[in-house]
Motif scaffolding. Sequence first.
Motif, mmCIF file in Angstrom:
data_model
loop_
_atom_site.group_PDB
_atom_site.id
_atom_site.type_symbol
_atom_site.label_atom_id
_atom_site.label_comp_id
_atom_site.label_asym_id
_atom_site.label_seq_id
_atom_site.Cartn_x
_atom_site.Cartn_y
_atom_site.Cartn_z
ATOM 1 N N ASN A 326 44.511 42.258 31.045
ATOM 2 C CA ASN A 326 45.856 41.639 30.725
ATOM 3 C C ASN A 326 47.026 42.298 31.383
ATOM 4 O OD1 ASN A 326 44.431 39.572 29.350
ATOM 5 N ND2 ASN A 326 44.784 40.797 27.330
ATOM 6 N N GLU A 327 46.882 42.613 32.688
ATOM 7 C CA GLU A 327 48.072 43.375 33.387
ATOM 8 C C GLU A 327 48.354 42.364 34.896
ATOM 9 O OE1 GLU A 327 47.228 47.273 33.949
ATOM 10 O OE2 GLU A 327 46.729 47.689 31.822
ATOM 11 N N ILE A 328 49.808 42.627 35.043
ATOM 12 C CA ILE A 328 50.009 41.782 36.440
ATOM 13 C C ILE A 328 50.922 42.673 37.054
ATOM 14 C CG2 ILE A 328 50.983 40.173 37.490
ATOM 15 C CD1 ILE A 328 50.563 38.079 35.276
ATOM 16 N N GLY A 329 50.703 43.193 38.247
ATOM 17 C CA GLY A 329 51.666 44.209 38.927
ATOM 18 C C GLY A 329 52.159 43.566 40.415
ATOM 19 N N LEU A 330 53.089 44.252 40.845
ATOM 20 C CA LEU A 330 53.941 43.818 42.011
ATOM 21 C C LEU A 330 53.731 45.166 42.911
ATOM 22 C CD1 LEU A 330 55.220 41.970 44.155
ATOM 23 C CD2 LEU A 330 57.435 42.741 42.799
ATOM 24 N N ARG A 331 53.081 44.923 44.191
ATOM 25 C CA ARG A 331 53.251 46.306 45.047
ATOM 26 C C ARG A 331 53.234 46.075 46.358
ATOM 27 N NH1 ARG A 331 46.850 47.864 43.940
ATOM 28 N NH2 ARG A 331 45.770 46.241 45.226
ATOM 29 N N VAL A 332 53.858 47.136 47.239
ATOM 30 C CA VAL A 332 54.112 46.902 48.678
ATOM 31 C C VAL A 332 52.971 47.799 49.234
ATOM 32 C CG1 VAL A 332 55.624 47.134 50.525
ATOM 33 C CG2 VAL A 332 56.613 46.375 48.314
ATOM 34 N N VAL A 333 52.407 47.067 50.052
ATOM 35 C CA VAL A 333 51.113 47.746 51.006
ATOM 36 C C VAL A 333 51.284 47.809 52.202
ATOM 37 C CG1 VAL A 333 49.454 47.212 48.888
ATOM 38 C CG2 VAL A 333 49.670 45.458 50.753
ATOM 39 N N ASP A 334 50.356 48.637 52.945
ATOM 40 C CA ASP A 334 50.710 48.709 54.376
ATOM 41 C C ASP A 334 50.219 47.377 55.136
ATOM 42 O OD1 ASP A 334 51.820 51.186 54.311
ATOM 43 O OD2 ASP A 334 50.007 52.166 54.244
ATOM 44 N N LYS A 335 49.133 46.960 54.530
ATOM 45 C CA LYS A 335 48.446 45.675 55.212
ATOM 46 C C LYS A 335 47.891 44.985 54.256
ATOM 47 C CE LYS A 335 44.974 44.514 58.962
ATOM 48 N NZ LYS A 335 43.998 45.213 59.855
ATOM 49 N N LEU A 336 48.034 43.611 54.392
ATOM 50 C CA LEU A 336 47.434 42.721 53.477
ATOM 51 C C LEU A 336 45.831 42.340 53.999
ATOM 52 C CD1 LEU A 336 50.040 39.998 53.246
ATOM 53 C CD2 LEU A 336 49.788 42.008 51.937
ATOM 54 N N GLN A 337 45.065 41.967 52.867
ATOM 55 C CA GLN A 337 43.605 41.592 53.124
ATOM 56 C C GLN A 337 43.452 40.607 53.888
ATOM 57 O OE1 GLN A 337 41.380 41.847 49.249
ATOM 58 N NE2 GLN A 337 42.457 43.895 48.932
ATOM 59 N N LYS A 338 44.170 39.278 53.341
ATOM 60 C CA LYS A 338 43.936 37.983 54.013
ATOM 61 C C LYS A 338 45.335 37.301 54.291
ATOM 62 C CE LYS A 338 39.421 36.945 51.763
ATOM 63 N NZ LYS A 338 38.663 36.409 50.894
ATOM 64 N N GLY A 339 46.312 37.517 53.418
ATOM 65 C CA GLY A 339 47.483 36.601 53.750
ATOM 66 C C GLY A 339 48.328 37.183 54.946
ATOM 67 N N HIS A 340 49.350 36.268 55.215
ATOM 68 C CA HIS A 340 50.393 36.812 56.233
ATOM 69 C C HIS A 340 51.739 37.433 55.665
ATOM 70 C CE1 HIS A 340 52.290 37.004 59.849
ATOM 71 N NE2 HIS A 340 53.274 36.318 59.720
ATOM 72 N N TYR A 341 52.330 36.612 54.810
ATOM 73 C CA TYR A 341 53.484 37.327 54.190
ATOM 74 C C TYR A 341 53.104 37.921 52.772
ATOM 75 C CZ TYR A 341 56.089 34.199 57.537
ATOM 76 O OH TYR A 341 56.555 33.710 58.771
ATOM 77 N N ASN A 342 52.224 37.374 51.877
ATOM 78 C CA ASN A 342 51.870 38.016 50.734
ATOM 79 C C ASN A 342 50.692 37.261 50.269
ATOM 80 O OD1 ASN A 342 52.644 35.402 49.139
ATOM 81 N ND2 ASN A 342 54.778 36.042 50.030
ATOM 82 N N GLU A 343 50.157 38.005 49.272
ATOM 83 C CA GLU A 343 48.889 37.439 48.592
ATOM 84 C C GLU A 343 48.571 37.987 47.022
ATOM 85 O OE1 GLU A 343 45.943 39.239 50.980
ATOM 86 O OE2 GLU A 343 46.456 41.214 50.339
ATOM 87 N N CYS A 344 47.744 37.406 46.418
ATOM 88 C CA CYS A 344 47.271 37.981 45.274
ATOM 89 C C CYS A 344 45.814 38.673 45.185
ATOM 90 C CB CYS A 344 47.233 36.817 43.942
ATOM 91 S SG CYS A 344 48.957 36.485 43.515
ATOM 92 N N VAL A 345 45.478 39.726 44.583
ATOM 93 C CA VAL A 345 44.091 40.240 44.548
ATOM 94 C C VAL A 345 44.026 40.627 43.244
ATOM 95 C CG1 VAL A 345 44.511 41.113 46.958
ATOM 96 C CG2 VAL A 345 44.943 42.510 45.114
ATOM 97 N N PHE A 346 42.542 40.514 42.959
ATOM 98 C CA PHE A 346 41.878 40.994 41.681
ATOM 99 C C PHE A 346 41.555 42.338 41.958
ATOM 100 C CE2 PHE A 346 41.190 36.493 41.034
ATOM 101 C CZ PHE A 346 42.435 36.205 40.192
ATOM 102 N N GLU A 347 41.767 43.383 40.985
ATOM 103 C CA GLU A 347 41.420 44.732 41.523
ATOM 104 C C GLU A 347 41.382 45.503 40.050
ATOM 105 O OE1 GLU A 347 43.575 48.465 43.565
ATOM 106 O OE2 GLU A 347 43.127 47.068 44.683
ATOM 107 N N ASN A 348 40.314 45.903 39.701
ATOM 108 C CA ASN A 348 39.907 46.739 38.415
ATOM 109 C C ASN A 348 40.388 46.051 37.169
ATOM 110 O OD1 ASN A 348 38.616 48.658 39.928
ATOM 111 N ND2 ASN A 348 40.512 49.581 40.284
ATOM 112 N N GLY A 349 40.268 44.539 37.117
ATOM 113 C CA GLY A 349 40.855 43.802 35.875
ATOM 114 C C GLY A 349 42.207 43.666 35.844
#
Length: 375
Positions: A326-349
Amino acid sequence: MDFLKKAKQHMKELEGDLNKATAQLGFGEKSHHDEAQAPIAAAPPSSDSTPATSNINTPATSVAPSTAGGDAPKTKLPLAIRKAVRDDFENKLPELEANLSSVLGQPWKISFDCGHLYTFAVNRFAKESPGKMFTEGIQDYIQQSGEDGKSELNTLASSHIMTLEQTQNPKISYSGCGISGGMFRLLFTGEYLGSNLSSICNELATAINEAGKSSSPDGGAALDFNAKSDIKKNYEPAIGEVKAKLQSVLGLPMLELHPNFERNFAAVTAYDVSGKKSTIFPREWQKRFGRSTLEYFKYLVDQLERQGFAKDEMLQEGYQEVVDKNEIGLRVVDKLQKGHYNECVFENGVLYMQTTPEYWTSNMRDAGAKIVDML
């Protein structure tokens, strides 16, 4: 803001008396449209990093030079000027300092070397009193920045001394301000002493930011004053309502949001100063940092509603099975996994909205797109 009204009233009462001194000293308002006039006498420019230590209450026969100007020669003022300085400036100084101290909430001193400043003056009638120059810009800044702004200025200008100096800073065209050596410095360039007084403190927030960076052990990676102010003004009052909507749309009894302010700010700052900025990178993004962070979460609500989560218990259950913390976060990363501008990922619940420094605030509306397809 009673203390501001009281200070402004005091300044209005002083303006008439102070005009006489400033007219003779040449401290009057000079529009940048006026034809330039040569200073009465040349003097070495002051260093922005060297405190001005001389006191304006100098002997009647001469005025000692400010150490801010290096080895500036002593300047003997004409008798009429010395009398005007004594009667209309020095005698008013305690009240000016009291007003400044009232505005800033702590004892402050004003340290101007009138003799040295006289060498930069041009002879014309004053349009603004120095009292207004001393305090009005600061009052406007405090009205905009509140108690936090006042606290920052008191902390960074730790000596609680205000000076007036010439500067070589190319970013200042006529007048401005800065903080260095623990002093708050009103600044003018070339012969523009007294020019554009009404805007002398317009960039005080910028001066606060720069002083904060230079005093930060990590060189400014921490949140700067603009970012902290915007978080307090635009994120904190509104995020509760956004969180409640997310809980409702997702059918969650509880929810924790992670804006990751410090981490994201450091990442975007590093990109900003790298010299690799794209044409779509937002200008002055620090001033909207809190609002932009809020908008990422708001647009996530919109995306979830469009995808049908609000009225579909099956979708809610599917989401809860994957995002079990039950957690939602916003983070800036060096490289996206699939998206171009932004994306959502599930990680450790946890559900993370991700973007890169280059595309900070770009296409925020799509940050929560295709969550249904990920379940």
